[in-house]
Scaffold this motif. Structure first.
Motif, PDB file in Angstrom:
ATOM      1  N   GLU A 105      65.606  40.817  -4.532  1.00  6.53           N
ATOM      2  CA  GLU A 105      66.405  41.180  -3.360  1.00  6.53           C
ATOM      3  C   GLU A 105      65.565  41.114  -2.088  1.00  6.53           C
ATOM      4  OE1 GLU A 105      68.113  44.982  -4.174  1.00  6.53           O
ATOM      5  OE2 GLU A 105      69.607  44.163  -5.550  1.00  6.53           O
ATOM      6  N   ARG A 106      64.316  41.556  -2.169  1.00  7.26           N
ATOM      7  CA  ARG A 106      63.429  41.518  -1.008  1.00  7.26           C
ATOM      8  C   ARG A 106      63.162  40.067  -0.581  1.00  7.26           C
ATOM      9  NH1 ARG A 106      58.953  43.307  -3.045  1.00  7.26           N
ATOM     10  NH2 ARG A 106      59.807  45.368  -3.430  1.00  7.26           N
ATOM     11  N   LYS A 107      62.900  39.187  -1.553  1.00 10.38           N
ATOM     12  CA  LYS A 107      62.655  37.773  -1.236  1.00 10.38           C
ATOM     13  C   LYS A 107      63.900  37.126  -0.641  1.00 10.38           C
ATOM     14  CE  LYS A 107      59.093  37.058  -4.722  1.00 10.38           C
ATOM     15  NZ  LYS A 107      58.741  36.427  -6.000  1.00 10.38           N
TER      16      LYS A 107
ATOM     17  N   VAL B 247      66.878  35.003   4.068  1.00  8.14           N
ATOM     18  CA  VAL B 247      68.033  35.067   4.960  1.00  8.14           C
ATOM     19  C   VAL B 247      67.581  35.372   6.390  1.00  8.14           C
ATOM     20  CG1 VAL B 247      70.107  36.415   5.488  1.00  8.14           C
ATOM     21  CG2 VAL B 247      69.676  35.666   3.146  1.00  8.14           C
ATOM     22  N   ASN B 248      66.603  36.265   6.542  1.00 10.71           N
ATOM     23  CA  ASN B 248      66.091  36.590   7.881  1.00 10.71           C
ATOM     24  C   ASN B 248      65.398  35.378   8.506  1.00 10.71           C
ATOM     25  OD1 ASN B 248      67.045  39.164   7.961  1.00 10.71           O
ATOM     26  ND2 ASN B 248      65.172  40.102   7.215  1.00 10.71           N
TER      27      ASN B 248
END
Length: 122
Positions: free
Chosen positions: A110-112, A117-118
């Motif tokens: 989820e962090r990756k 996305v950012n």
């Protein structure tokens, strides 16, 4: 057996046998009544009882969705979260090491994904 239209028995020993039979039936009924009595339910404090009802409602809703085979209803998804959290706690207790590893991998993914996305948004 009794004689027709009379309280007299056909044989002299019949009243004694009948009385023994009645005693046996009454004793059997008492034994059944004692064995079927349920233990008193646990008394829960108000907060715990409220949580129990929320989890029960969540499981009931999940069962209904499963039985109907209907697709996800996003308006009811928040109601399902309490049951999901409860099941996750149970999984943690039963299989904590593999559950921890799985949760760690999920968090990393989820962090990756969030970072990608950012980066694309910038």
């Amino acid at each position: 057996m009794r004689k027709p239209d009379s309280d007299e028995f056909d044989y002299p020993g019949c009243p004694a046998a009948y009385k023994e039979f009645v005693k046996a039936v009454v004793a059997y009924q008492k034994r059944l009544n004692c064995s079927t009595s349920l233990p008193k339910p646990l008394k829960l404090d108000q907060e715990t009882e409220k949580k129990r009802k929320v989890i029960l409602k969540s499981f009931s809703l999940a069962r209904n969705l499963y039985e109907r085979g209907s697709e996800r209803n996003f308006s009811k998804e928040s109601e399902l979260e309490a049951g999901a959290e409860f099941l996750e706690m149970g999984a943690t207790v039963r299989n904590s090491s593999s559950y921890y590893q799985k949760m760690k991998l999920t968090a990393d993914r989820e962090r990756k994904l969030h970072d990608i996305v950012n980066d694309l948004a910038s």
